[in-house]
Structure formats: structure tokens, C-alpha cells
Motif scaffolding. Structure first.
Motif, mmCIF file in Angstrom:
data_model
loop_
_atom_site.group_PDB
_atom_site.id
_atom_site.type_symbol
_atom_site.label_atom_id
_atom_site.label_comp_id
_atom_site.label_asym_id
_atom_site.label_seq_id
_atom_site.Cartn_x
_atom_site.Cartn_y
_atom_site.Cartn_z
ATOM 1 N N LEU A 120 39.383 2.047 -22.936
ATOM 2 C CA LEU A 120 38.764 0.983 -22.116
ATOM 3 C C LEU A 120 39.268 -0.598 -22.369
ATOM 4 C CD1 LEU A 120 36.653 0.019 -19.822
ATOM 5 C CD2 LEU A 120 35.131 -0.224 -21.502
ATOM 6 N N LEU A 121 39.519 -0.619 -23.799
ATOM 7 C CA LEU A 121 39.968 -1.830 -24.451
ATOM 8 C C LEU A 121 41.447 -2.047 -24.574
ATOM 9 C CD1 LEU A 121 37.455 -2.209 -27.458
ATOM 10 C CD2 LEU A 121 37.286 -3.182 -25.187
ATOM 11 N N GLY A 122 42.123 -0.919 -24.327
ATOM 12 C CA GLY A 122 43.512 -0.917 -24.458
ATOM 13 C C GLY A 122 44.046 -1.415 -25.915
ATOM 14 N N VAL A 123 43.444 -0.793 -26.801
ATOM 15 C CA VAL A 123 43.952 -1.300 -28.342
ATOM 16 C C VAL A 123 43.886 0.040 -29.027
ATOM 17 C CG1 VAL A 123 43.001 -3.514 -28.019
ATOM 18 C CG2 VAL A 123 41.422 -1.837 -29.062
ATOM 19 N N ASP A 124 44.568 -0.193 -30.167
ATOM 20 C CA ASP A 124 44.261 1.028 -31.164
ATOM 21 C C ASP A 124 43.356 0.567 -32.396
ATOM 22 O OD1 ASP A 124 46.354 2.771 -30.163
ATOM 23 O OD2 ASP A 124 48.051 1.304 -31.140
ATOM 24 N N ILE A 125 42.403 1.526 -32.485
ATOM 25 C CA ILE A 125 41.625 1.094 -33.572
ATOM 26 C C ILE A 125 41.528 1.962 -34.708
ATOM 27 C CG2 ILE A 125 38.970 1.120 -34.287
ATOM 28 C CD1 ILE A 125 38.332 0.886 -31.153
ATOM 29 N N LEU A 126 42.042 1.337 -36.098
ATOM 30 C CA LEU A 126 42.316 2.148 -37.262
ATOM 31 C C LEU A 126 41.289 2.091 -38.233
ATOM 32 C CD1 LEU A 126 45.917 0.265 -37.657
ATOM 33 C CD2 LEU A 126 45.180 2.488 -36.425
ATOM 34 N N ILE A 127 40.807 3.169 -38.399
ATOM 35 C CA ILE A 127 39.554 3.366 -39.393
ATOM 36 C C ILE A 127 40.277 4.232 -40.663
ATOM 37 C CG2 ILE A 127 37.396 4.661 -39.950
ATOM 38 C CD1 ILE A 127 36.807 4.318 -36.698
ATOM 39 N N ASP A 128 40.408 3.291 -41.981
ATOM 40 C CA ASP A 128 40.598 4.108 -43.127
ATOM 41 C C ASP A 128 39.857 4.106 -44.260
ATOM 42 O OD1 ASP A 128 40.890 1.587 -43.656
ATOM 43 O OD2 ASP A 128 43.007 1.215 -43.562
ATOM 44 N N ASP A 129 40.264 3.948 -45.390
ATOM 45 C CA ASP A 129 39.072 4.053 -46.602
ATOM 46 C C ASP A 129 38.960 2.590 -46.884
ATOM 47 O OD1 ASP A 129 39.574 7.066 -46.516
ATOM 48 O OD2 ASP A 129 41.398 7.012 -48.096
ATOM 49 N N THR A 130 39.400 1.813 -46.239
ATOM 50 C CA THR A 130 39.129 0.408 -46.748
ATOM 51 C C THR A 130 37.430 0.309 -46.461
ATOM 52 O OG1 THR A 130 41.271 -0.511 -45.778
ATOM 53 C CG2 THR A 130 39.405 -2.035 -46.305
ATOM 54 N N PRO A 131 36.773 -0.025 -47.561
ATOM 55 C CA PRO A 131 35.246 -0.260 -47.133
ATOM 56 C C PRO A 131 34.564 -1.263 -46.386
ATOM 57 C CG PRO A 131 36.027 -1.155 -49.309
ATOM 58 C CD PRO A 131 37.135 -0.428 -48.760
ATOM 59 N N GLU A 132 33.883 -0.693 -45.220
ATOM 60 C CA GLU A 132 33.105 -1.541 -44.352
ATOM 61 C C GLU A 132 34.025 -2.383 -43.705
ATOM 62 O OE1 GLU A 132 30.443 -3.838 -46.788
ATOM 63 O OE2 GLU A 132 29.241 -2.129 -47.540
ATOM 64 N N VAL A 133 35.334 -1.867 -43.240
ATOM 65 C CA VAL A 133 36.266 -2.806 -42.193
ATOM 66 C C VAL A 133 37.115 -1.708 -41.424
ATOM 67 C CG1 VAL A 133 38.252 -3.931 -42.372
ATOM 68 C CG2 VAL A 133 36.703 -4.780 -44.125
ATOM 69 N N ILE A 134 36.888 -2.127 -40.291
ATOM 70 C CA ILE A 134 37.905 -1.511 -39.540
ATOM 71 C C ILE A 134 39.012 -2.513 -38.706
ATOM 72 C CG2 ILE A 134 36.224 0.207 -38.800
ATOM 73 C CD1 ILE A 134 35.721 -1.107 -35.938
ATOM 74 N N THR A 135 40.089 -1.852 -38.353
ATOM 75 C CA THR A 135 41.170 -2.706 -37.987
ATOM 76 C C THR A 135 41.394 -2.391 -36.534
ATOM 77 O OG1 THR A 135 42.410 -2.633 -40.244
ATOM 78 C CG2 THR A 135 43.702 -3.400 -38.433
ATOM 79 N N VAL A 136 41.620 -3.802 -35.748
ATOM 80 C CA VAL A 136 42.179 -3.480 -34.273
ATOM 81 C C VAL A 136 43.566 -3.973 -34.095
ATOM 82 C CG1 VAL A 136 41.635 -4.427 -31.782
ATOM 83 C CG2 VAL A 136 39.616 -3.996 -33.412
ATOM 84 N N SER A 137 44.422 -3.000 -33.462
ATOM 85 C CA SER A 137 45.981 -3.296 -33.539
ATOM 86 C C SER A 137 46.105 -3.411 -32.242
ATOM 87 C CB SER A 137 46.628 -2.543 -34.011
ATOM 88 O OG SER A 137 48.056 -2.488 -34.099
ATOM 89 N N CYS A 138 47.019 -4.346 -31.509
ATOM 90 C CA CYS A 138 47.435 -4.369 -30.066
ATOM 91 C C CYS A 138 48.529 -5.584 -29.946
ATOM 92 C CB CYS A 138 46.409 -4.709 -29.228
ATOM 93 S SG CYS A 138 46.964 -4.902 -27.259
ATOM 94 N N PHE A 139 49.388 -5.488 -29.288
ATOM 95 C CA PHE A 139 50.392 -6.448 -29.076
ATOM 96 C C PHE A 139 49.926 -7.496 -28.211
ATOM 97 C CE2 PHE A 139 53.415 -2.811 -29.928
ATOM 98 C CZ PHE A 139 54.302 -3.394 -31.034
ATOM 99 N N ASP A 140 49.007 -7.363 -27.425
ATOM 100 C CA ASP A 140 48.436 -8.377 -26.322
ATOM 101 C C ASP A 140 47.547 -9.124 -27.185
ATOM 102 O OD1 ASP A 140 47.362 -10.004 -24.640
ATOM 103 O OD2 ASP A 140 47.557 -8.605 -22.956
#
Length: 525
Positions: free
Chosen positions: A244-264
Motif C-alpha cells: 500500500l505504501l510503496g516502500v521497503d520496511i527493514l526490520i533488523d536487530d537494531t533495538p526498538e527501531v525499524i527503517t523505511v526505505s524509498c527513493f520517493d
């Protein structure tokens, strides 16, 4: 009694007589009076007629006297005019005689000149024949001398001409380089100071911190358990979010943080806000995700339009299309080399306005061109083409001024600059981008740019070595003294500068220094 009758009779008779006399006077009196009046009027008229006849006789006598006087004056005047005309005719006749005599003298002079010219012409023809004969003799002598020179020099005329032209060209090249250097020194002494004053004034009037944006966004989580809820059963939540959002959601071992990646950057910001709202709400499921996403997207559209309106109001730019305001607001979430594009555009607009005011140009039009010069970066993720091409299409679509369109097209040198404001936009864009700290650059790109710069300089004949300095803002070129003279150094610097401009893309400006060093070495034994 008898006495009364007699009295009454007498009274009656008296009244009757009185009445008769009254009637007679009433009818006969006017006639008698008119007769007298007529006699008096007749006498008066006769007297007036006599007086008039006497006056008429006097007037007639005076008129005859005046007529005689006037006729005598006219006669005298006519005689005087006749004398004047006669004397004028005599004077004109005298002048005519003098002119005829002068014409006769001129005619004689012309005749004498014609005779002299005929004699000179004959003499010229004689001398011309003699000169032609001498010229033939001289040409024959020259041919003989040239033959002797060719036999002595063992070189044909064409070869001698080529050798002379080569030496003249070498000499003229040195003189031209010297002349160009002198001219450049004169121009720099007159305009460099003024240009520095304008630029320094523009910079001094504007100072603002540049917000450094990242190409990825991070979302803080209240706990590690929230990562599992975002992923969902069999990953349905994260799949729904990414689809729906058109992004990549990266969930790794970083505590209590997720990363949203997109060119737009707009999509990335919408995704970040959507995740924040979902985390605060706590209900993470496909239906709730769509609801929150629609709300955030609507708020984002309103926000970018509001940012665009605030920007043009801040700069005092009137009459901007509403759709163009939305594209302008999108630049808030766009970065270039780590520099926020909206902040960069505002900087360029203000710098353009200041420089335009110093030059007496339209300040509002200059700010408008500076603000919209990078508008294509707001849609280069959606439309095909470079941000310059996209920006020019948007400006034409929404009816912007030709100056603004040309400024967009030419601020990277892809199109010729037709207006002075276009030049100011390019200068302000360079100032904003080249300011230390304005942009970030990866090490790999930096090394590649430096290597390309040094290789370009080494490609010229006579260059012994070159060094890029000050992060590629300056290049020092060492030349071989036997191949490059002092005057040729200026020509080489200009050629290197032109090749850098044509073949490289770089922020700011690059200073080219050509160094020619002569070393005299002797060994004492």
C-alpha cells in the motif's frame, strides 16, 4: 312767478348758447389749431431745408478742395515711385553687366584649365607608358633574383611562404596570448571587484541553516514486541504495508527501531507518519492500515500545498498556480547531495533577488526564477527526463514567464541563457551548492571526480604533472618549460578550463593554475 319763468328762460338760453359754443369749439377748434401748427411746421421745415442747403454747399466745397489735395498727393507719390523704379532698373542693369563680365572671366579660366588638363593628361600617358616598361624590367629582375635565391636556399616559393607563415604564426600566437592576458587583466580589474561586492552583499543579506535530510527514515518503537505486530501473522501486515505504501520496511536487530526505505521522499514520509499513527493506535491490521494511510495521504497533500503557499508568501511572489504550489511543497521532502532542495531553492531565490536589485532588474521575477529552477526535482520520480526537462515542462504547463522557463532550462548549461536573470540563477545556484557544508558527497564519487580532473589536465601536450587540491576546487598543472612558454601558459590554462566545462559536471567552480618553472643546474667539479 313771471320773474322765475324769465330767469329760467334766461338760464336756458345761456345754457343753450354755452352748449352751442362748446359744440362749435369742440368741432371747429382742432381744425383752427391744426392750421396754425401746419403753418409753424411749414416754416420750420423751410428753415431746415435752407440750413441743409447751406451745409451741403459747404460740404461740397470742402470735398472739392480735399479731392484736389488728394489728387496732388497721389500724383507726387506716383512720380516718386516712378523715379525709384527707374533707379532700380538702372542698378539692376549695372549688376547684370558686372555678372556678364564675371561669367566671361570664368569662361576664360575654364578654357585655360581645360588646356592645362589636356597637357597634363598627355604627360600622364607618357609617364604611364614609361612606368609600365620599368615595371616589366623590375619584374624580370625580381624573377631572376628569386631564381637565384631558390637555387641558393634550395627551397621553392611555396615552401618559403609556408616557412614564413609558420614563423609569423608562432610570433602572432605569442603576441595574441600576451594581448589576451593584458585584456583579461584590464577586464578583471574593472569587473572582478564589482562582482565580488554584489555576491558578497547577496550572501551577507541571507543566512539560514540548511537542514540535512537522510535518504531513509527511521521509526521508533515503544518495545521490541511491536516488531512482531508490524510483521503480523505470516507477514500479512508488513506485506500490506509495503504494497500500500510503496516502500521497503527493514526490520533488523537494531533495538526498538525499524527503517523505511524509498527513493520517493513523499512516499517515504507518508509511510513514516502512517507507521507512527499505527503504533500510537495499537491496532495494526490491513483494514486499519488502509484507513490510516488514506488519512495521512490527505494530510500530506494539504501540508505540501500549505508549505508551497507559505514559501511564496515569505518571498513575496504573486500569482502562482495552485498545482505548482503542491510541487513546490514537495521539495521540502527532497534532498540533493544531502542538501534540502526547498531550502536550497529559497536560498537561490533570495540571492537572485538581491543580485537583481543591485543590477536594477526585476527583483520579483528574479526570485521567481530562482525559486522554481529545481521544481523538476519534485516530479522526477513520476515523469521521464532529467529534473531540468521535467521542470521546464511543468513551468510551461502552468503558464510561467519565458524568463523563468529559460532559467530552469539553462541553469546547468544545457540550453543557452537568453536573459540576464538566467545567468543570475546559475550563479546563485552555484553559490548555494558550493558553500562549504551545503552538500555531502560519497568518498567513491569524490575520488572518481578527482581522478577524472587530473586525467583531463594530463591529456594536454606539454603537461608534466597535475594535482587536484582543495577537494577538487583547484587544480595545479606543471608544464615542461622547453615546450610551453610563459605566454603559452595562459593559452593552456584557458584550454583546460574550456575542456573541464565541456566534459565534467561539478558543483561550484574549479580554479586552474598553470605553473612553469625553469631550473638552471650546473655541477662544480
Amino acid at each position: 312767478m313771471i320773474d322765475l319763468e324769465i330767469i329760467f328762460l334766461i338760464l336756458f338760453i345761456v345754457v343753450a348758447v354755452a352748449l352751442i359754443l362748446f359744440v362749435a369749439w369742440h368741432f371747429l377748434g382742432p381744425k383752427i389749431k391744426d392750421k396754425k401748427d401746419q403753418d409753424r411746421a411749414q416754416n420750420k421745415a423751410n428753415k431746415i431745408i435752407q440750413d441743409a442747403e447751406i451745409k451741403a454747399d459747404k460740404i461740397l466745397a470742402n470735398a472739392k478742395l480735399d479731392a484736389r489735395t488728394s489728387s496732388n498727393e497721389i500724383l507726387l507719390k506716383a512720380e516718386a515711385e516712378a523715379k525709384e523704379r527707374k533707379s532700380a532698373a538702372i542698378e539692376a542693369e549695372r549688376k547684370l553687366d558686372q555678372r556678364e563680365a564675371s561669367i566671361d572671366r570664368r569662361d576664360q579660366l575654364i578654357t585655360n584649365r581645360e588646356n592645362a588638363l589636356d597637357a597634363a593628361k598627355a604627360d600622364y600617358e607618357t609617364r604611364s607608358q614609361e612606368l609600365i616598361k620599368k615595371q616589366k624590367d623590375v619584374q624580370a629582375s625580381l624573377d631572376s633574383i628569386i631564381e637565384k635565391l631558390q637555387s641558393v636556399a634550395k627551397m621553392s616559393t611555396a615552401e618559403a611562404r609556408e616557412e614564413i607563415m609558420k614563423r609569423v604564426e608562432e610570433k602572432m600566437t605569442s603576441e595574441i596570448a600576451k594581448y589576451e592576458k593584458n585584456r583579461m587583466d584590464e577586464i578583471e580589474s574593472s569587473c572582478d571587484e564589482k562582482a565580488k561586492n554584489i555576491i558578497s552583499l547577496a550572501i551577507s543579506k541571507y543566512s539560514q541553516d540548511v537542514v540535512s535530510e537522510q535518504t531513509i527514515s527511521t521509526v521508533s518503537l515503544p518495545s521490541e514486541e511491536m516488531k512482531g505486530r508490524i510483521i503480523g501473522r505470516e507477514g500479512r501486515n508488513i506485506k500490506s504495508l509495503e504494497s500500500l505504501l510503496g516502500v521497503d520496511i527493514l526490520i533488523d536487530d537494531t533495538p526498538e527501531v525499524i527503517t523505511v526505505s524509498c527513493f520517493d521522499p513523499i512516499r517515504r514520509e507518508i509511510a513514516r507518519q502512517t507507521l507512527d499513527d499505527l503504533i500510537k493506535d495499537g491496532r495494526i491490521q490491513p483494514g486499519r492500515i488502509e484507513e490510516i494511510y488514506s488519512k495521512v495521504k490527505k494530510n500530506m497533500e494539504d501540508n505540501v500545498r500549505r508549505i508551497g503557499e507559505q514559501t511564496v508568501n515569505k518571498l513575496g511572489i504573486p500569482s502562482v498556480n495552485k498545482e505548482l504550489l503542491s510541487y513546490l511543497g514537495r521539495l521540502k521532502y527532497r534532498t540533493s547531495y544531502g542538501q534540502n532542495v526547498l531550502d536550497h531553492s529559497i536560498q537561490v531565490a533570495i540571492l537572485c533577488g538581491v543580485m537583481a536589485s543591485e543590477l536594477g532588474l526585476d527583483q520579483n521575477l528574479a526570485k521567481r526564477a530562482g525559486l522554481f529552477h529545481d521544481i523538476g526535482k519534485a516530479a522526477d520520480f513520476e515523469l521521464e527526463g532529467s529534473h531540468v526537462e521535467v521542470g521546464a515542462r511543468l513551468a510551461k504547463k502552468y503558464g510561467e514567464n519565458d524568463v523563468v522557463i529559460n532559467s530552469i532550462e539553462s541553469h546547468h548549461g544545457e540550453v543557452a541563457q537568453k536573459y540576464v536573470i538566467s545567468v543570475l540563477v546559475q550563479a546563485a545556484d552555484t553559490l548555494s551548492a558550493a558553500r562549504p557544508g551545503a552538500r555531502s558527497e560519497t568518498l567513491e564519487n569524490y575520488v572518481q571526480r578527482i581522478e577524472k580532473l587530473e586525467a583531463l589536465c594530463k591529456s594536454f601536450d606539454g603537461v608534466s604533472n597535475c594535482y587536484a587540491m582543495q577537494s577538487g576546487r583547484e587544480v595545479r598543472v606543471s608544464v615542461i618549460p622547453d615546450k610551453i612558454s610563459d605566454q603559452d601558459s595562459f593559452i593552456l590554462a584557458r584550454n583546460i578550463k574550456e575542456k573541464i566545462e565541456n566534459e565534467m559536471t561539478y558543483p561550484g567552480q574549479i580554479k586552474v593554475q598553470v605553473i612553469r618553472e625553469v631550473r638552471a643546474i650546473e655541477l662544480a667539479k
